[in-house]
Design an enzyme around this catalytic site. Structure first.
Site, short mmCIF file in Angstrom:
data_model
loop_
_atom_site.label_atom_id
_atom_site.label_comp_id
_atom_site.label_asym_id
_atom_site.label_seq_id
_atom_site.Cartn_x
_atom_site.Cartn_y
_atom_site.Cartn_z
N LEU A 1 -45.77 49.00 40.17
CA LEU A 1 -45.51 47.62 40.56
C LEU A 1 -44.47 47.53 41.68
O LEU A 1 -44.44 46.56 42.44
CB LEU A 1 -45.01 46.82 39.35
CG LEU A 1 -45.99 46.68 38.18
CD1 LEU A 1 -45.29 46.05 36.98
CD2 LEU A 1 -47.20 45.85 38.58
N GLY B 1 -36.92 49.87 42.48
CA GLY B 1 -35.59 49.33 42.76
C GLY B 1 -34.54 50.41 42.68
O GLY B 1 -34.85 51.61 42.71
N GLY B 2 -33.26 49.99 42.57
CA GLY B 2 -32.17 50.95 42.50
C GLY B 2 -32.23 51.83 41.28
O GLY B 2 -31.74 52.97 41.28
N GLY C 1 -35.15 52.75 39.62
CA GLY C 1 -36.29 53.65 39.70
C GLY C 1 -37.59 52.86 39.77
O GLY C 1 -37.58 51.64 39.91
N LYS D 1 -39.97 50.46 33.21
CA LYS D 1 -39.03 50.85 34.26
C LYS D 1 -38.50 52.25 33.92
O LYS D 1 -37.95 52.48 32.86
CB LYS D 1 -37.87 49.85 34.36
CG LYS D 1 -36.93 50.12 35.51
CD LYS D 1 -36.15 48.88 35.94
CE LYS D 1 -35.10 48.47 34.95
NZ LYS D 1 -34.22 47.41 35.49
N ASP E 1 -25.74 41.04 39.93
CA ASP E 1 -26.74 41.49 40.90
C ASP E 1 -27.89 40.49 40.99
O ASP E 1 -29.06 40.86 41.00
CB ASP E 1 -27.26 42.88 40.54
CG ASP E 1 -27.92 43.59 41.73
OD1 ASP E 1 -27.67 43.15 42.89
OD2 ASP E 1 -28.67 44.55 41.52
#
Length: 324
Positions: free
Chosen positions: A12, A15-16, A18, A34, A131
């Protein structure tokens, strides 16, 4: 099995933390997995933080963690699947932005507000996300927004107001000045990030670019100049049609500017932001020049100086540099 051995077809995004994969369990439930990357700067503490926090937090505007996996050096988080991906998937794409009409954008702003209200006001503890950004706002099948990724979040007790850290985390363009300069964070840190988000939602503009006639204004300056000169409609995403309520748009623009004020004390609380969004008749405070302005008190700085100030001050650096 659920992800077909983490096949590329099921990926999909990344990101930071993985890569994230779509999966389908044997009971046909769709999930998002994730997977911690070996190259990720985020480790077990962030993993544990997310599992612990999201297990306790239950709200319609927060993404639910359904489970987790720790085996050998593998760390995985299993989330409810969000079929409409993330907000940035639509906002910054020349074609997909047309799928976000004004009504949907207002609905998204209000949904994020409700999620933040729960985190800051109505949960047992005060949660600071740290974040908040467009890629961390996921959209369900009804385009309802859900705040995700609590790996960097911090917990406050209700009598705490501010804390300090030597490790600056977050994403370029969404981090407030007091956090970059001094490592100070509070609920007003998330208010600042939310202000940037509001400005992006109504304009469809990235915060890593420059705007204006001479292309020398960052997103916050361009928003302020548009509002101050009475040209707020020009700041609006051109994909939105002329039927948009200009009063609501200008109000959202002004609220966004109030959220990105230089001093944290000048920013409204999320409770006040919610009240401002609900009432279209209540008077709003006049915003000052926003944070990270190149023109403050007659002091003009170059783009390169501004970018340096955004990225590294007093030897503190942002752990994620994503040009969103």
């Amino acid at each position: 099995m659920a992800t077909n051995k983490f096949s590329f077809e099921n990926k999909l995004g990344e990101g930071g933390y993985g890569p994230v994969y779509k999966g389908v369990l044997v009971n046909k439930q769709e999930i998002a997995v994730k997977k911690l990357s070996k190259a990720s700067t985020q480790g077990f503490e962030e993993f544990k933080n997310e599992v612990t926090l999201t297990a306790k937090l239950q709200h319609v505007n927060l993404v639910r963690v359904l489970g987790f996996c720790i085996e050998r050096d593998e760390q995985m988080l299993i989330y409810e699947y969000m079929p409409n991906k993330s907000l940035d998937f639509y906002l910054f794409d020349s074609a997909r932005r047309f799928l976000l009409d004004w009504k949907k954008r207002v609905h998204i702003i209000e949904g994020i507000t409700q999620g933040l209200l729960y985190l800051q006001e109505y949960s047992r503890l005060t949660i600071i996300h740290r974040d908040l950004k467009a890629s961390n706002i996921l959209l369900d099948n009804e385009m309802k927004p859900k705040i995700s990724d609590f790996g960097m979040a911090k917990i406050f007790s209700k009598d705490e107001h501010e804390a300090n850290t030597g490790r600056i985390v977050g994403t370029y363009g969404y981090v407030p000045p007091e956090y970059v300069k001094k490592g100070l964070y509070s609920t007003k840190s998330d208010v600042y990030s939310f202000g940037v988000l509001i400005l992006q939602i109504i304009s469809g503009k990235k915060n890593a670019c420059f705007y204006g006639l001479n292309e020398d204004l960052n997103l916050l300056e361009y928003a302020y100049d548009s509002w101050k000169s009475g040209k707020g409609k020009e700041f609006m995403d051109p994909s939105l049609d002329d039927t948009v309520s200009s009063c609501k748009l200008i109000r959202c623009l002004q609220i966004g500017l109030l959220c990105v004020q230089e001093n944290a004390a000048d920013r409204p609380s999320i409770l006040e932001v919610s009240s401002m969004l609900k009432s279209e008749s209540a008077a709003l405070t006049i915003p000052k020049i926003p944070a990270f302005s190149t023109k403050r008190n007659g002091d003009e700085r170059t783009k390169s100086q501004l970018q340096l100030e955004n990225c590294s001050i007093n030897d503190t650096t942002l752990s994620q540099m994503e040009a969103r």
